[in-house]
Scaffold this active site. Structure first.
Site, PDB file in Angstrom:
ATOM      1  N   LYS A  13      -0.681  11.814  -5.535  1.00 10.43           N
ATOM      2  CA  LYS A  13      -1.972  12.236  -4.991  1.00 10.43           C
ATOM      3  C   LYS A  13      -1.903  12.493  -3.485  1.00 10.43           C
ATOM      4  O   LYS A  13      -2.368  13.508  -3.004  1.00 10.43           O
ATOM      5  CB  LYS A  13      -3.046  11.165  -5.239  1.00 10.43           C
ATOM      6  CG  LYS A  13      -3.358  10.898  -6.693  1.00 10.43           C
ATOM      7  CD  LYS A  13      -4.546   9.949  -6.831  1.00 10.43           C
ATOM      8  CE  LYS A  13      -4.356   8.595  -6.164  1.00 10.43           C
ATOM      9  NZ  LYS A  13      -3.327   7.751  -6.798  1.00 10.43           N
ATOM     10  N   ARG A  88     -12.505   5.054  -7.524  1.00  5.28           N
ATOM     11  CA  ARG A  88     -11.600   4.525  -8.537  1.00  5.28           C
ATOM     12  C   ARG A  88     -12.242   3.465  -9.416  1.00  5.28           C
ATOM     13  O   ARG A  88     -11.549   2.713 -10.098  1.00  5.28           O
ATOM     14  CB  ARG A  88     -10.275   4.072  -7.958  1.00  5.28           C
ATOM     15  CG  ARG A  88     -10.264   3.024  -6.953  1.00  5.28           C
ATOM     16  CD  ARG A  88      -8.806   2.618  -6.704  1.00  5.28           C
ATOM     17  NE  ARG A  88      -8.269   3.265  -5.518  1.00  5.28           N
ATOM     18  CZ  ARG A  88      -6.988   3.246  -5.177  1.00  5.28           C
ATOM     19  NH1 ARG A  88      -6.116   2.663  -5.921  1.00  5.28           N
ATOM     20  NH2 ARG A  88      -6.595   3.825  -4.079  1.00  5.28           N
ATOM     21  N   ARG A 127       9.244   4.695  -2.085  1.00 11.40           N
ATOM     22  CA  ARG A 127       8.287   5.339  -1.188  1.00 11.40           C
ATOM     23  C   ARG A 127       8.392   4.804   0.243  1.00 11.40           C
ATOM     24  O   ARG A 127       8.560   3.608   0.469  1.00 11.40           O
ATOM     25  CB  ARG A 127       6.875   5.101  -1.717  1.00 11.40           C
ATOM     26  CG  ARG A 127       5.794   5.546  -0.743  1.00 11.40           C
ATOM     27  CD  ARG A 127       4.518   5.862  -1.420  1.00 11.40           C
ATOM     28  NE  ARG A 127       3.890   4.720  -2.053  1.00 11.40           N
ATOM     29  CZ  ARG A 127       2.778   4.822  -2.768  1.00 11.40           C
ATOM     30  NH1 ARG A 127       2.222   6.001  -2.957  1.00 11.40           N
ATOM     31  NH2 ARG A 127       2.248   3.752  -3.312  1.00 11.40           N
ATOM     32  N   ARG A 160       5.401   0.147   2.333  1.00  9.89           N
ATOM     33  CA  ARG A 160       4.117  -0.531   2.263  1.00  9.89           C
ATOM     34  C   ARG A 160       4.251  -1.943   1.711  1.00  9.89           C
ATOM     35  O   ARG A 160       5.039  -2.197   0.822  1.00  9.89           O
ATOM     36  CB  ARG A 160       3.161   0.266   1.374  1.00  9.89           C
ATOM     37  CG  ARG A 160       2.471   1.377   2.111  1.00  9.89           C
ATOM     38  CD  ARG A 160       1.753   2.316   1.194  1.00  9.89           C
ATOM     39  NE  ARG A 160       1.000   1.658   0.136  1.00  9.89           N
ATOM     40  CZ  ARG A 160       0.198   2.306  -0.687  1.00  9.89           C
ATOM     41  NH1 ARG A 160       0.054   3.616  -0.578  1.00  9.89           N
ATOM     42  NH2 ARG A 160      -0.437   1.661  -1.636  1.00  9.89           N
ATOM     43  N   ARG A 171      -1.510  -3.205  -9.304  1.00 10.77           N
ATOM     44  CA  ARG A 171      -2.177  -1.934  -9.013  1.00 10.77           C
ATOM     45  C   ARG A 171      -2.264  -1.073 -10.272  1.00 10.77           C
ATOM     46  O   ARG A 171      -3.291  -0.450 -10.527  1.00 10.77           O
ATOM     47  CB  ARG A 171      -1.431  -1.204  -7.896  1.00 10.77           C
ATOM     48  CG  ARG A 171      -1.702  -1.830  -6.525  1.00 10.77           C
ATOM     49  CD  ARG A 171      -0.573  -1.589  -5.552  1.00 10.77           C
ATOM     50  NE  ARG A 171      -0.410  -0.195  -5.234  1.00 10.77           N
ATOM     51  CZ  ARG A 171       0.739   0.339  -4.833  1.00 10.77           C
ATOM     52  NH1 ARG A 171       1.828  -0.418  -4.733  1.00 10.77           N
ATOM     53  NH2 ARG A 171       0.811   1.611  -4.554  1.00 10.77           N
TER      54      ARG A 171
HETATM   55  P1  ADP Z   1      -2.267   3.256  -4.299  1.00  7.74           P
HETATM   56  O1  ADP Z   1      -3.275   4.071  -5.017  1.00  7.74           O
HETATM   57  O2  ADP Z   1      -0.891   3.816  -4.407  1.00  7.74           O
HETATM   58  O3  ADP Z   1      -2.306   1.795  -4.617  1.00  7.74           O
HETATM   59  P2  ADP Z   1      -3.875   3.544  -1.876  1.00  7.74           P
HETATM   60  O4  ADP Z   1      -3.396   3.765  -0.497  1.00  7.74           O
HETATM   61  O5  ADP Z   1      -4.753   4.590  -2.465  1.00  7.74           O
HETATM   62  O6  ADP Z   1      -2.563   3.366  -2.741  1.00  7.74           O
HETATM   63  O7  ADP Z   1      -4.632   2.156  -1.971  1.00  7.74           O
HETATM   64  C1  ADP Z   1      -4.040   0.976  -1.522  1.00  7.74           C
HETATM   65  C2  ADP Z   1      -4.974  -0.204  -1.750  1.00  7.74           C
HETATM   66  O8  ADP Z   1      -6.183  -0.001  -1.015  1.00  7.74           O
HETATM   67  C3  ADP Z   1      -5.427  -0.418  -3.192  1.00  7.74           C
HETATM   68  O9  ADP Z   1      -4.512  -1.167  -3.939  1.00  7.74           O
HETATM   69  C4  ADP Z   1      -6.743  -1.172  -2.958  1.00  7.74           C
HETATM   70  O10 ADP Z   1      -6.521  -2.516  -2.637  1.00  7.74           O
HETATM   71  C5  ADP Z   1      -7.309  -0.497  -1.722  1.00  7.74           C
HETATM   72  N1  ADP Z   1      -8.185   0.649  -2.066  1.00  7.74           N
HETATM   73  C6  ADP Z   1      -7.990   1.942  -1.718  1.00  7.74           C
HETATM   74  N2  ADP Z   1      -8.972   2.725  -2.193  1.00  7.74           N
HETATM   75  C7  ADP Z   1      -9.797   1.910  -2.887  1.00  7.74           C
HETATM   76  C8  ADP Z   1     -10.986   2.107  -3.638  1.00  7.74           C
HETATM   77  N3  ADP Z   1     -11.526   3.332  -3.791  1.00  7.74           N
HETATM   78  N4  ADP Z   1     -11.578   1.022  -4.194  1.00  7.74           N
HETATM   79  C9  ADP Z   1     -11.066  -0.202  -4.060  1.00  7.74           C
HETATM   80  N5  ADP Z   1      -9.944  -0.470  -3.381  1.00  7.74           N
HETATM   81  C10 ADP Z   1      -9.306   0.576  -2.797  1.00  7.74           C
END
Ligand code: ADP
Ligand code: ZN
Length: 220
Positions: A13, A88, A127, A160, A171
């Site tokens: 994404k 999400r 990554r 990360r 996740r």
């Molecule tokens: P990934 O989708 O690969 O886990 P992201 O950078 O999108 O990576 O998100 C990292 C973390 O940030 C998630 O595991 C969560 O803890 C938090 N996070 C990000 N976006 C959201 C969201 N829309 N709702 C809840 N938590 C979120």
């Protein structure tokens, strides 16, 4: 062009969002990036979010919805955006729908990037992310020109905190439980576009672009 990207962690994404925003000159809104920036700046939000993020759990809906409500109201989102990592959960999607309605913004498509689980795991394990601009790389699948250095800004690349096996498991579990229901939610609203996320970056980008255009032709 107002687009949301959905898909599991490691589906590409963030990388695809970067290609889209460069081409269309629209903002890339990634809630994960916003939260990581807050952690780096040691703000109250960052302190609150860090516990969840390090474990690979979702940050509470009201926190993330608050962030997005502010971000999407900024003028640069009027002509377009690519949302990545939000919504999400179903409550996030419902809140987002209301906010967009108030702003008079119509979504063009919700793009689902589909990738088999074995590939997701391989992608996440290798990554690397730019500490400065957030660009993502992969040690073997999409390496930077110079080891450990961002092609775009020269920033330092790091792994990360949540790209470790236990957090990765959490996740993906959160994706299956909380995020996967969004697929039907947006399908029912006629917005879902499904795209195969396997292949070269440009190939997937072309596929996405064609799929979004095909949806627009069908509905206009
Ligand atoms: P990934 O989708 O690969 O886990 P992201 O950078 O999108 O990576 O998100 C990292 C973390 O940030 C998630 O595991 C969560 O803890 C938090 N996070 C990000 N976006 C959201 C969201 N829309 N709702 C809840 N938590 C979120
Ligand atoms: Zn960079």
């Amino acid at each position: 062009m107002h687009i949301i990207l959905v898909g599991p962690q490691g589906s590409g994404k963030g990388t695809q969002a970067e290609l889209l925003v460069t081409k269309h000159r629209i903002p890339h809104v990634a809630t994960g990036d916003i939260l990581r920036a807050a952690i780096k700046d040691e703000t109250a939000l960052g302190r609150q979010a860090k516990v969840y993020m390090d474990r690979g759990e979702l940050v509470p809906d009201e926190v993330v919805i608050g962030i997005v409500r502010e971000r999407v109201a900024l003028p640069d989102c009027r002509k377009g955006f690519v949302f990545d990592g939000f919504p999400r959960t179903i409550p996030q999607a419902e809140a987002f729908g209301q906010v967009l309605g108030q702003l008079g913004i119509h979504l063009d498509a919700v793009v689902l990037l589909e990738v088999p689980r074995a590939t997701l795991l391989e992608r996440m394990a290798g990554r690397r992310v730019c500490r400065n601009c957030g660009a993502t790389y992969h040690v073997s699948l999409n390496p930077p020109r110079q080891d450990g250095v961002c092609d775009l800004c020269g920033g330092e690349l790091y792994q990360r905190a949540d790209d470790n096996p236990e957090a990765i498991r959490n996740r993906l579990e959160a994706y299956d439980r909380a995020t996967r229901p969004l697929i039907d939610y947006y399908r029912q609203r006629g917005l879902l576009v499904e795209v195969d996320g396997i292949g070269a970056l440009e190939e997937v980008a072309d596929r996405m672009e064609r799929a979004v255009q095909a949806r627009e032709r069908k509905t206009s």
